[in-house]
Design a protein around this motif. Structure first.
Motif, PDB file in Angstrom:
ATOM      1  N   GLY A 334       0.817  -1.206   0.000  1.00  0.00           N
ATOM      2  CA  GLY A 334       0.000   0.000   0.000  1.00  0.00           C
ATOM      3  C   GLY A 334       0.853   1.258   0.000  1.00  0.00           C
ATOM      4  N   LEU A 335       1.946   1.248   0.794  1.00  0.00           N
ATOM      5  CA  LEU A 335       2.857   2.391   0.791  1.00  0.00           C
ATOM      6  C   LEU A 335       3.483   2.611  -0.586  1.00  0.00           C
ATOM      7  N   ILE A 336       3.868   1.514  -1.215  1.00  0.00           N
ATOM      8  CA  ILE A 336       4.493   1.615  -2.548  1.00  0.00           C
ATOM      9  C   ILE A 336       3.508   2.208  -3.552  1.00  0.00           C
ATOM     10  N   ARG A 337       2.273   1.704  -3.540  1.00  0.00           N
ATOM     11  CA  ARG A 337       1.278   2.207  -4.489  1.00  0.00           C
ATOM     12  C   ARG A 337       0.953   3.682  -4.205  1.00  0.00           C
ATOM     13  N   TRP A 338       0.981   4.062  -2.940  1.00  0.00           N
ATOM     14  CA  TRP A 338       0.763   5.472  -2.587  1.00  0.00           C
ATOM     15  C   TRP A 338       1.864   6.341  -3.182  1.00  0.00           C
ATOM     16  N   ARG A 339       3.108   5.884  -3.040  1.00  0.00           N
ATOM     17  CA  ARG A 339       4.228   6.651  -3.598  1.00  0.00           C
ATOM     18  C   ARG A 339       4.193   6.669  -5.118  1.00  0.00           C
ATOM     19  N   GLN A 340       3.555   5.668  -5.716  1.00  0.00           N
ATOM     20  CA  GLN A 340       3.451   5.631  -7.180  1.00  0.00           C
ATOM     21  C   GLN A 340       2.337   6.536  -7.698  1.00  0.00           C
ATOM     22  N   GLY A 341       1.640   7.230  -6.797  1.00  0.00           N
ATOM     23  CA  GLY A 341       0.612   8.178  -7.216  1.00  0.00           C
ATOM     24  C   GLY A 341      -0.799   7.660  -7.127  1.00  0.00           C
ATOM     25  N   TYR A 342      -0.978   6.462  -6.567  1.00  0.00           N
ATOM     26  CA  TYR A 342      -2.318   5.915  -6.407  1.00  0.00           C
ATOM     27  C   TYR A 342      -2.903   6.515  -5.129  1.00  0.00           C
ATOM     28  N   THR A 343      -3.660   7.629  -5.256  1.00  0.00           N
ATOM     29  CA  THR A 343      -4.044   8.453  -4.099  1.00  0.00           C
ATOM     30  C   THR A 343      -4.918   7.706  -3.087  1.00  0.00           C
ATOM     31  N   HIS A 344      -5.750   6.777  -3.549  1.00  0.00           N
ATOM     32  CA  HIS A 344      -6.637   6.083  -2.613  1.00  0.00           C
ATOM     33  C   HIS A 344      -5.856   5.150  -1.688  1.00  0.00           C
ATOM     34  N   ALA A 345      -4.613   4.856  -2.036  1.00  0.00           N
ATOM     35  CA  ALA A 345      -3.833   3.919  -1.221  1.00  0.00           C
ATOM     36  C   ALA A 345      -3.546   4.487   0.168  1.00  0.00           C
ATOM     37  N   LYS A 346      -3.572   5.819   0.324  1.00  0.00           N
ATOM     38  CA  LYS A 346      -3.267   6.365   1.651  1.00  0.00           C
ATOM     39  C   LYS A 346      -4.309   5.929   2.674  1.00  0.00           C
ATOM     40  N   TRP A 347      -5.587   5.838   2.255  1.00  0.00           N
ATOM     41  CA  TRP A 347      -6.626   5.360   3.173  1.00  0.00           C
ATOM     42  C   TRP A 347      -6.459   3.862   3.441  1.00  0.00           C
ATOM     43  N   TYR A 348      -6.029   3.153   2.426  1.00  0.00           N
ATOM     44  CA  TYR A 348      -5.760   1.720   2.596  1.00  0.00           C
ATOM     45  C   TYR A 348      -4.632   1.517   3.611  1.00  0.00           C
ATOM     46  N   VAL A 349      -3.566   2.324   3.502  1.00  0.00           N
ATOM     47  CA  VAL A 349      -2.438   2.223   4.430  1.00  0.00           C
ATOM     48  C   VAL A 349      -2.880   2.545   5.852  1.00  0.00           C
ATOM     49  N   LEU A 350      -3.684   3.584   6.008  1.00  0.00           N
ATOM     50  CA  LEU A 350      -4.159   3.944   7.335  1.00  0.00           C
ATOM     51  C   LEU A 350      -5.033   2.832   7.929  1.00  0.00           C
ATOM     52  N   ALA A 351      -5.868   2.229   7.082  1.00  0.00           N
ATOM     53  CA  ALA A 351      -6.725   1.133   7.556  1.00  0.00           C
ATOM     54  C   ALA A 351      -5.890  -0.048   8.021  1.00  0.00           C
ATOM     55  N   TRP A 352      -4.850  -0.380   7.292  1.00  0.00           N
ATOM     56  CA  TRP A 352      -4.023  -1.526   7.679  1.00  0.00           C
ATOM     57  C   TRP A 352      -3.108  -1.192   8.852  1.00  0.00           C
ATOM     58  N   SER A 353      -2.861   0.085   9.092  1.00  0.00           N
ATOM     59  CA  SER A 353      -2.126   0.448  10.310  1.00  0.00           C
ATOM     60  C   SER A 353      -2.930   0.057  11.542  1.00  0.00           C
ATOM     61  N   LEU A 354      -4.245   0.355  11.515  1.00  0.00           N
ATOM     62  CA  LEU A 354      -5.106  -0.077  12.618  1.00  0.00           C
ATOM     63  C   LEU A 354      -5.115  -1.590  12.734  1.00  0.00           C
ATOM     64  N   MET A 355      -5.149  -2.275  11.587  1.00  0.00           N
ATOM     65  CA  MET A 355      -5.219  -3.734  11.598  1.00  0.00           C
ATOM     66  C   MET A 355      -3.939  -4.345  12.155  1.00  0.00           C
ATOM     67  N   VAL A 356      -2.793  -3.768  11.806  1.00  0.00           N
ATOM     68  CA  VAL A 356      -1.518  -4.272  12.327  1.00  0.00           C
ATOM     69  C   VAL A 356      -1.500  -4.190  13.845  1.00  0.00           C
ATOM     70  N   LEU A 357      -1.866  -3.033  14.381  1.00  0.00           N
ATOM     71  CA  LEU A 357      -1.842  -2.842  15.831  1.00  0.00           C
ATOM     72  C   LEU A 357      -2.857  -3.751  16.530  1.00  0.00           C
ATOM     73  N   GLY A 358      -4.097  -3.781  16.013  1.00  0.00           N
ATOM     74  CA  GLY A 358      -5.124  -4.601  16.633  1.00  0.00           C
ATOM     75  C   GLY A 358      -4.798  -6.076  16.588  1.00  0.00           C
ATOM     76  N   THR A 359      -4.294  -6.569  15.453  1.00  0.00           N
ATOM     77  CA  THR A 359      -3.973  -7.989  15.316  1.00  0.00           C
ATOM     78  C   THR A 359      -2.825  -8.373  16.229  1.00  0.00           C
TER      79      THR A 359
END
Length: 614
Positions: A334-359
């Motif tokens: 998700g971070l890579i795709r965000w850096r590649q200009g895929y703007t929606h990936a930033k929300w995906y990255v934030l969502a998985w940040s919560l998932m990493v911590l919760g899991t």
């Protein structure tokens, strides 16, 4: 990825160090007897429990009954620490001495709040005999005796009777033994609160999953289907971990009780991988990322199959490590795709940040490295809920951008292309309409007050006009009462808001205990103010009910955390529906009567606007 793995290892080592520092202190002399009628003693249950470790080959490991334990067994006092043990082959014995000092017999429940334990055996020795209860998730669900997802042992003591409770616990996974000694009333209240929490969580997951399925059927977009698949798989995994699946899905199949946990975990990993590939648009042109996701999908299928072959302890450990690696990899992609200009990936990255911590926190609790599994379960549900909200917001943002692109194409394309743009735009509008309808359904669910469990002001505003219309049509009386806690600000200032919340819950319990007819409404009007709407009730009858409530409240003190007792009083304003009245007239007159009750010295009821004097 290396930095993330270093962070995970550092967090795990920190938690392990915390467990080591908080280990119980040995005290083989005795296990203090607990007075079951004393709420403070019950709250300090872990100061009264001793445990005995039986490692493979030792007598305590081989013993199947308490009389087979050696008399010189080295029991260890829990000293108030949580009974949490990392995975091992050790058998644990727990001992609790209880005594009923009152002059009446009573019933209590010893509750073990962890569902994933293979073997749990209770022994209760009283005056004349010893009772045994053999259960666990490797036994059919009916062996628990009580239809409850966790383990409950009824403890019945005659006046002055003392008893010793022994537990033997053995499990192929981590050992969480969160014990609690509670009264039937407290058990029901806690169960109701948890039922509401879990109902909202699983209900929201189901609604959003159905919404994504409808969006997939409507638009044919693949990531809607994969998002639905992920929500269902994650819901099933949490359902199995919480013991609900064993209770409702396969109560007669104890073998699948443990197998289902790693199986649904593998299914969740497969679903999140497929959704990540689709949403982030990772195709063959992405090279390494595409191959990594393909290997993840294949690995997920393998560990799902291994759940039926490997022992539970090996399968769950393998699945947990694999799941953390997959979540970390999706986070990096998700971070890579965000850096590649895929703007929606930033929300995906934030969502998985919560998932990493919760899991991570949930896994540490499930493996016995963190205490209070119930709290970690709720935290995991919150993490999943936050992730679902962010992911669906990301999809909405993607719809918005896509709609803009379609509008740009509309101005520059030929007639045939314009027709296709209109069709696609119509599909998107249908999807937005479905989303709006689903949001309205979710709003309809918010008719209860989360603190007291009563109906809320929104529900009251919806129902009172209908009851007024019915009263005018049938000629039956309709009475409304506003009840307010006296000097509630002083309670909050002196003992804190948590005690104030407890007082509000006690008031709610008092109101529902006295107002029990199916058509009566008990609602939290706002703050410390409550409303009662009593159809088919005369002012005299309503006043009798309210006076009983006021007397019961004044005669039932509330204990603070410091051991003090506080007496609460209530003031009430009563009114009844008159010809030509609207719902707002009822509220206004009841509020005026309440104001008069306050001004007249509180702890009383005043009546306003009733043609028949009480």
């Amino acid at each position: 990825m290396p930095y993330f793995m270093r962070f995970v290892m550092l967090l795990v080592m920190t938690c392990l160090a915390g467990v080591a520092l908080g280990s119980p202190v040995a005290d083989a002399s005795r296990c203090p007897t607990i007075a079951v009628t004393d709420a403070n003693d019950r709250a300090r249950l872990l100061h009264h429990i001793c445990y005995l470790k039986g490692r493979p080959g030792e007598v305590a490991w081989q013993a199947s009954t308490p009389d087979q334990l050696p008399p010189s067994a080295d029991w260890t006092s829990a000293n108030g620490h949580d009974l949490v043990f990392a995975h091992s082959d050790t058998t644990y014995w727990f001992r609790l001495n209880v005594h009923n000092p009152s002059d009446r017999a009573g019933l209590w429940y010893l509750k073990l709040n962890y569902a994933l334990l293979d073997e749990v055996t209770f022994w209760t020795s009283g005056r004349d005999e010893t009772h045994r209860l053999v259960t666990g998730d490797q036994q059919p669900f009916f062996t628990r005796g009580i239809d409850y997802r966790y383990f409950l042992l009824p403890v019945t003591l005659e006046a002055g009777e003392a008893s010793t409770i022994l537990l033997r616990v053995r499990s192929s996974g981590a050992l969480n033994v969160p014990l609690e000694l509670t009264t039937p009333d407290r058990l029901i209240a806690d169960s109701n609160h948890l039922t509401l929490t879990h109902g909202l969580f699983y209900g929201a997951l189901l609604i959003v999953a159905i919404l994504n399925l409808l969006l997939f059927i409507t638009s044919g977009t693949a990531y809607y289907f994969f998002n639905m698949f992920y929500l269902v798989a994650m819901g099933l995994f949490m359902f199995a971990m919480g013991g609900f699946a064993n209770q409702y899905f396969w109560p007669d199949s104890p073998r699948f009780a443990n197998t289902s946990v790693p199986f649904f975990m593998g299914m969740s990993v497969l679903a999140m991988t497929l959704f990540g590939r689709s949403f982030l648009e990772v195709d063959a042109s992405q090279g390494l990322a595409s191959r990594a996701l393909s290997l993840q999908s294949l690995g997920s299928l393998v560990i799902m199959a291994l759940a039926f072959v490997l022992p539970y302890s090996q399968s769950i450990s393998l699945n947990t490590v694999f799941s953390l690696l997959v979540i970390a990899n999706l986070f990096v992609i998700g971070l890579i795709r965000w850096r590649q200009g895929y703007t929606h990936a930033k929300w995906y990255v934030l969502a998985w940040s919560l998932m990493v911590l919760g899991t991570l926190i949930f896994a540490l609790a499930a493996f016995g490295y963190l205490a209070d599994f119930l709290a970690r379960e709720v935290m995991m549900q919150a993490a999943i809920g936050g992730q679902v909200v962010l992911l669906n917001y990301a999809m909405v943002q993607r719809w918005r951008v896509l709609n803009q692109k379609l509008l740009e194409v509309e101005h520059s394309a030929k007639i045939q292309l314009e027709l296709q743009v209109h069709q696609r735009t119509a599909q998107l509008r249908d999807a937005m309409r479905d989303l709006e309808q689903a949001n309205r359904k979710l709003a309809d669910l918010s008719l209860n007050d989360s603190l007291t469990g009563l109906r809320n002001r929104r529900y009251l505003d919806q129902m009172v006009p209908d009851l007024c219309a019915e009263s005018r049509r049938t000629g039956s009386p309709l009475t409304m009462v506003l009840v307010d806690a006296d000097h509630f600000k002083r309670l909050n200032d002196n003992w804190g808001h948590s005690f104030g919340d407890l007082c509000l819950q006690r008031i709610a319990d008092m109101l529902t205990r006295h107002v029990r007819r199916p058509r009566d409404i008990v609602a939290r009007f706002g703050g410390e103010e409550f409303a009662l709407v009593l159809p088919d009730t005369t002012p005299e009858g309503a006043r009798k009910v309210i006076e009983d409530i006021l007397a019961d409240t004044a005669g039932t003190p509330v204990s603070t955390t410091g051991g003090e007792t506080v007496t609460m009083t209530l003031s009430a304003g009563l009114t009844c529906l008159q010809p030509g009245d609207s719902a707002s007239d009822l509220f206004r007159r009841a509020d005026e009567a309440l104001y008069r009750a306050k001004a007249a010295g509180r702890n009383r009821v005043e009546i306003a606007g009733c043609s028949q004097p009480a």
